[in-house]
Design a protein around this motif. Structure first.
Motif, PDB file in Angstrom:
ATOM      1  N   PRO B  55       0.846  -1.207   0.000  1.00 13.61           N
ATOM      2  CA  PRO B  55       0.000   0.000   0.000  1.00 13.61           C
ATOM      3  C   PRO B  55       0.873   1.245   0.000  1.00 13.61           C
ATOM      4  O   PRO B  55       1.954   1.277   0.575  1.00 13.61           O
ATOM      5  N   LEU B  56       0.367   2.284  -0.670  1.00 14.41           N
ATOM      6  CA  LEU B  56       1.232   3.436  -0.907  1.00 14.41           C
ATOM      7  C   LEU B  56       1.630   4.153   0.374  1.00 14.41           C
ATOM      8  O   LEU B  56       2.724   4.718   0.476  1.00 14.41           O
ATOM      9  N   GLU B  57       0.750   4.125   1.378  1.00 14.49           N
ATOM     10  CA  GLU B  57       1.117   4.815   2.622  1.00 14.49           C
ATOM     11  C   GLU B  57       2.286   4.105   3.275  1.00 14.49           C
ATOM     12  O   GLU B  57       3.196   4.733   3.822  1.00 14.49           O
ATOM     13  N   GLU B  58       2.230   2.771   3.181  1.00 12.76           N
ATOM     14  CA  GLU B  58       3.341   2.019   3.758  1.00 12.76           C
ATOM     15  C   GLU B  58       4.632   2.347   3.035  1.00 12.76           C
ATOM     16  O   GLU B  58       5.697   2.436   3.643  1.00 12.76           O
ATOM     17  N   VAL B  59       4.514   2.487   1.726  1.00  5.65           N
ATOM     18  CA  VAL B  59       5.716   2.799   0.951  1.00  5.65           C
ATOM     19  C   VAL B  59       6.336   4.085   1.465  1.00  5.65           C
ATOM     20  O   VAL B  59       7.545   4.181   1.692  1.00  5.65           O
ATOM     21  N   ALA B  61       6.030   5.392   4.329  1.00  3.04           N
ATOM     22  CA  ALA B  61       6.526   5.295   5.701  1.00  3.04           C
ATOM     23  C   ALA B  61       7.792   4.459   5.783  1.00  3.04           C
ATOM     24  O   ALA B  61       8.744   4.800   6.474  1.00  3.04           O
ATOM     25  N   VAL B  62       7.777   3.345   5.087  1.00  2.00           N
ATOM     26  CA  VAL B  62       8.886   2.410   5.249  1.00  2.00           C
ATOM     27  C   VAL B  62      10.072   2.790   4.364  1.00  2.00           C
ATOM     28  O   VAL B  62      11.226   2.619   4.724  1.00  2.00           O
ATOM     29  N   PHE B  63       9.785   3.275   3.173  1.00  2.00           N
ATOM     30  CA  PHE B  63      10.867   3.547   2.222  1.00  2.00           C
ATOM     31  C   PHE B  63      10.921   5.024   1.869  1.00  2.00           C
ATOM     32  O   PHE B  63      10.651   5.398   0.746  1.00  2.00           O
ATOM     33  N   PRO B  64      11.282   5.857   2.801  1.00  2.00           N
ATOM     34  CA  PRO B  64      11.429   7.250   2.385  1.00  2.00           C
ATOM     35  C   PRO B  64      12.591   7.410   1.423  1.00  2.00           C
ATOM     36  O   PRO B  64      12.633   8.303   0.608  1.00  2.00           O
ATOM     37  N   HIS B  65      13.543   6.558   1.537  1.00  2.00           N
ATOM     38  CA  HIS B  65      14.713   6.690   0.701  1.00  2.00           C
ATOM     39  C   HIS B  65      15.248   5.330   0.423  1.00  2.00           C
ATOM     40  O   HIS B  65      16.072   4.923   1.074  1.00  2.00           O
ATOM     41  N   GLY B  66      14.777   4.492  -0.275  1.00  2.00           N
ATOM     42  CA  GLY B  66      15.511   3.236  -0.363  1.00  2.00           C
ATOM     43  C   GLY B  66      15.313   2.606  -1.706  1.00  2.00           C
ATOM     44  O   GLY B  66      16.121   1.840  -2.169  1.00  2.00           O
ATOM     45  N   LEU B  67      14.190   3.005  -2.333  1.00  2.00           N
ATOM     46  CA  LEU B  67      13.849   2.322  -3.570  1.00  2.00           C
ATOM     47  C   LEU B  67      14.663   2.888  -4.721  1.00  2.00           C
ATOM     48  O   LEU B  67      14.994   4.061  -4.730  1.00  2.00           O
ATOM     49  N   LEU B 172      19.356  11.521   8.351  1.00  2.00           N
ATOM     50  CA  LEU B 172      18.656  11.604   9.631  1.00  2.00           C
ATOM     51  C   LEU B 172      17.178  11.880   9.413  1.00  2.00           C
ATOM     52  O   LEU B 172      16.310  11.306  10.093  1.00  2.00           O
ATOM     53  N   ARG B 173      16.882  12.733   8.445  1.00  2.00           N
ATOM     54  CA  ARG B 173      15.491  13.059   8.176  1.00  2.00           C
ATOM     55  C   ARG B 173      14.726  11.811   7.765  1.00  2.00           C
ATOM     56  O   ARG B 173      13.636  11.519   8.257  1.00  2.00           O
ATOM     57  N   ASN B 174      15.333  11.072   6.860  1.00  2.00           N
ATOM     58  CA  ASN B 174      14.648   9.861   6.395  1.00  2.00           C
ATOM     59  C   ASN B 174      14.538   8.821   7.495  1.00  2.00           C
ATOM     60  O   ASN B 174      13.536   8.123   7.617  1.00  2.00           O
ATOM     61  N   PHE B 175      15.574   8.740   8.297  1.00  2.00           N
ATOM     62  CA  PHE B 175      15.550   7.775   9.399  1.00  2.00           C
ATOM     63  C   PHE B 175      14.406   8.094  10.343  1.00  2.00           C
ATOM     64  O   PHE B 175      13.702   7.227  10.853  1.00  2.00           O
ATOM     65  N   LYS B 176      14.218   9.388  10.551  1.00  2.00           N
ATOM     66  CA  LYS B 176      13.143   9.789  11.447  1.00  2.00           C
ATOM     67  C   LYS B 176      11.788   9.365  10.891  1.00  2.00           C
ATOM     68  O   LYS B 176      10.938   8.850  11.608  1.00  2.00           O
ATOM     69  N   THR B 177      11.604   9.574   9.572  1.00  2.00           N
ATOM     70  CA  THR B 177      10.308   9.202   8.987  1.00  2.00           C
ATOM     71  C   THR B 177      10.024   7.721   9.135  1.00  2.00           C
ATOM     72  O   THR B 177       8.890   7.315   9.375  1.00  2.00           O
ATOM     73  N   SER B 178      11.064   6.927   8.978  1.00  2.00           N
ATOM     74  CA  SER B 178      10.790   5.496   8.945  1.00  2.00           C
ATOM     75  C   SER B 178      10.657   4.889  10.328  1.00  2.00           C
ATOM     76  O   SER B 178      10.032   3.855  10.491  1.00  2.00           O
ATOM     77  N   ASN B 179      11.247   5.494  11.314  1.00  2.00           N
ATOM     78  CA  ASN B 179      11.261   4.824  12.614  1.00  2.00           C
ATOM     79  C   ASN B 179      10.755   5.738  13.714  1.00  2.00           C
ATOM     80  O   ASN B 179      11.358   5.824  14.774  1.00  2.00           O
ATOM     81  N   GLU B 180       9.650   6.381  13.458  1.00  2.00           N
ATOM     82  CA  GLU B 180       9.147   7.377  14.416  1.00  2.00           C
ATOM     83  C   GLU B 180       9.005   6.827  15.824  1.00  2.00           C
ATOM     84  O   GLU B 180       9.495   7.395  16.795  1.00  2.00           O
TER      85      GLU B 180
END
Lengths: 349, 382
Positions: B55-59, B61-67, B172-180
């Protein structure tokens, strides 16, 4: 007072107007005698038998005695029979009194018109013969001449035969007359006359032999082919019962040809025959560049695929241009130009 | 008879497209390529070759920067994120499921030729772990930290090292998004001084460290170092499980293209981020796993034909990462190719008429060599 009277020596003759030099018959005969004497002298010099001294021996002897570094063969010293050296010309056509020998001299093309007259005479003879045969109630036998294997003389050949210039119109009229003669049923009587004006055409279609399939240890059928393009040379071995894997010089085609265009070239023979996933191929290639190697492998694989395929499909492949060697090579650079076509920059001053 | 079918070039995004989860009512035969299993935890061999939906919301949340970039474009185009389930990923998931967290972290190295789907496998694993509730430390591409860096600051913590504020703050920004949610739970164990006036006391949530790093960009690299250190030290307690996912790990031991002001080259140890990351990747901590990928495309000074761990990591890297579990990733198998092709057809990505025929499919397979990236690029113009 200035000297007005002039001598004939001062008056220059217009050399060009008299045309090419005309050799008299006596002159030609003398040349032939000199040639034969010279041949015997040459044979003596070389230590060979004068009686069996052929033209080839003469050429070799001259090349040995007068070595020349000129590129043009015609410019080197040569010793040939006078008939080959002096162009055949028409001898002077009139006698001492100025009266021409031939009755058609004043037409300008005497031999052409005399030929036409002769041919027409033959035609009339044949027609007379035919009427005689009909009068005797014998059906005229018509033997088919082998038209397929012979052709009429070309205009240039006819000109050489008659030693005078013809126009296209004249030539076509003559050919039409010949055809008319041949079309008549009883033309067999004049067969010899007609044969003078026709030539055999050696018709030989070069049949390309398609090699049969070979079988290796496991019983898998395979065949080989070679191809080249520019400076690249390639050999391909195409195996049956494959998955469409292709190996070039030990590496996969994805690694050897990263460019899509080259892979498309490789794919073309298989796609054309609709056999993309059915054959495996192992090829070796050397020389040339990326594109040239791809083209070479394509040709090699097409040649190898011929063994797997029916004759009709081989013909289709040939028409598609898969089996022809690409003749384009790098054009030579010329002196005075920057490249093969590009000229130096033109400066006005 | 004269077929010149070169029509089949489909611009497929990076091959591994996720198959959307559709229930398998066999109204259309193409539905076979999709599975309804949205949870990577339940993927087994029967799902191999099929595409599943995220689901796109998961994308977000989980992958702010990875794909991979092309995959992100594909998500935007198709409005859905579909990942193919492939054997290497299944293998990794099986290992992870069976791993004992009390032991030191096991290192997995995903390697393979260019464009075979290593990054996508990594993302699959990351998705699984985030679903399972692990703390994911995802470094999208370690090569970004060793090249094209505009600003290099001398580190205040250690005079020899160099900081990279931009990259650190972005991460750090992306890390924050993924692991709030973890950032509130985990507490620091030591007092950290950020310069003369600012400091973080012991026992403060890790979120504060992250905020500090984002606010004060100069100390962002140090903040990253602190985060990594804390996570490493606390993971063995068992309150959370840590997954360290590094893409392009061979960057940590190669060379860099960066230069100091006196034009002397910078070696990776002199970069704070790299130094800290190396410490994390060592398997001296327990309670998690380390999954890494080798990447030739971003690597510096390595030939394009190199893809084995030994070649890409070099001696130093190999020794540092040894022992590890190698996981090779290869080109598409025929079944996977079929499902990818079917997906493109279904989403009407292959517009050319010939693309729908069997010949077209054979042509695509030949030209791409069943390589996911090649297939993606081929399918683009079609």
């Amino acid at each position: 007072l200035r000297l007005i009277c002039t001598t004939t020596a001062v008056q220059k003759k217009n050399v060009g107007a008299s045309g090419p030099e005309k050799y008299t018959e006596a002159f030609i005969k003398k040349q032939i005698e000199e040639f034969n004497l010279g041949k015997r002298h040459l044979a003596n010099m070389m230590g060979e038998d004068p009686e069996t001294f052929t033209q080839e021996d003469i050429d070799r002897a001259i090349a040995y005695l007068f070595p020349s570094g000129l590129f043009d063969k015609q410019a080197r010293p040569m010793m040939k029979h006078p008939t080959e050296i002096f162009p055949e010309q028409r001898k002077i056509q009139w006698g001492e009194d100025g009266r021409p020998f031939h009755f058609l001299f004043y037409t300008g093309k005497q031999s052409y018109y005399s030929l036409m007259h002769e041919t027409y005479e033959k035609l009339l003879n044949v027609q007379k013969h035919q009427d005689q045969m009909i009068a005797q109630d014998l059906p005229p036998q018509k033997e088919k001449r082998n038209l397929a294997g012979s052709r009429w003389l070309t205009k240039i050949e006819l000109e050489e035969m008659l030693l005078e210039k013809l126009s296209d119109d004249d030539y076509s009229r003559f050919i039409k007359l010949l055809e008319k003669l041949v079309a008549l049923p009883c033309a067999d009587t004049e067969e010899d006359y007609i044969r003078k004006f026709s030539k055999e055409v050696p018709m030989q279609l070069q049949k390309v032999v398609v090699e049969p399939l070979q079988y290796d240890e496991q019983g898998v059928a395979f065949s080989t082919g070679e191809g080249k393009r520019k400076t690249a040379r390639a050999t391909a071995v195409v195996y049956d019962n494959g998955t469409g894997k292709i190996t070039v010089n030990g590496t996969d085609i994805l690694h050897y040809f990263p460019v899509l265009q080259d892979r498309e070239q490789l794919m073309f023979p298989f796609q054309f025959l609709g056999r993309i996933g059915k054959h495996d191929m192992v090829c070796t290639v050397s020389g040339g560049g990326r594109s040239a190697q791809a083209g070479a492998i394509r040709l090699a694989s097409a040649k190898a695929l011929r063994s797997f395929v029916t004759e009709k499909e081989v013909e289709f492949m040939r028409q598609a241009g898969l089996l022809t060697v690409d003749p384009r090579v790098k054009e030579r650079k010329k002196p005075g130009q920057e490249g093969s076509r590009r000229k130096f920059t033109w400066k006005k001053r | 008879q004269l077929e010149h079918g070169r029509a089949l070039h489909t611009a497929a995004r990076d091959g591994l497209s996720s198959v959307s989860a559709q229930d398998v009512p066999a109204e259309r035969p193409r539905a076979v390529f999709h599975t309804s299993e949205s949870d990577p935890a339940k993927h087994t061999e029967q799902h191999e070759g099929r595409l599943y939906d995220i689901p796109l919301e998961e994308v977000k949340a989980v992958f702010p920067h990875g794909l991979p970039y092309r995959f992100q474009q594909q998500i935007q185009t198709f409005n859905e994120a579909r990942v193919m389930v492939r054997r290497p990923a299944l293998e990794l998931l099986a290992y992870l499921k069976g791993s004992n967290l009390a032991h030191p972290a096991v290192r997995y190295v995903i390697y393979g030729e260019r464009g075979t789907g290593k990054t996508m496998t990594l993302c699959h694993v990351v998705h699984y772990c985030s679903r399972q509730g692990w703390l994911v430390l995802h470094v999208p591409d370690a090569h970004l930290w060793v090249k094209n860096c505009k600003e290099l600051l001398q580190s205040s913590y250690n005079k020899d090292r160099l900081d990279q504020p931009l990259q650190a703050s972005a991460w750090l920004r992306n890390f924050k998004t993924s692991n709030e949610r973890f950032l509130q739970e985990i507490k620091t164990q030591k007092k950290y001084m950020w310069g003369k006036r600012e400091s973080t006391e012991e026992g403060r949530p890790l979120g504060e460290v992250v905020e500090q790093g984002l606010a004060r960009v100069r100390s962002a690299s140090d903040a990253v170092g602190v985060v990594l250190r804390e996570l490493r030290q606390q993971s063995h307690r068992g309150s959370f499980r840590l997954l360290v996912a590094v893409d392009g790990v061979n960057a940590l031991w190669g060379r860099t293209t960066l230069r100091k002001e006196d034009k002397s080259p910078v070696s990776p140890e002199e970069l704070t981020l790299v130094h800290n990351l190396r410490k994390v990747v060592r398997n001296d901590w327990s309670g998690g796993a380390i999954v890494t990928t080798l990447s030739q495309t971003g690597s510096l000074f390595k030939p394009s034909s190199a893809y084995t761990p030994h070649e890409l990591l070099g001696k130093e890297g190999f020794d540092a990462l040894d022992p590890f579990v190698p996981i090779p990733v290869t080109n598409y198998s025929p079944k996977e190719f079929e499902s990818c092709y079917g997906y493109y057809l279904e989403r009407k990505w292959l517009q050319h008429e010939k693309a729908h025929t069997e010949d077209g499919k054979a042509e695509l397979q030949f030209l791409s060599g069943s390589n996911p990236r090649q297939l993606d690029r081929l399918a683009g113009p079609l």
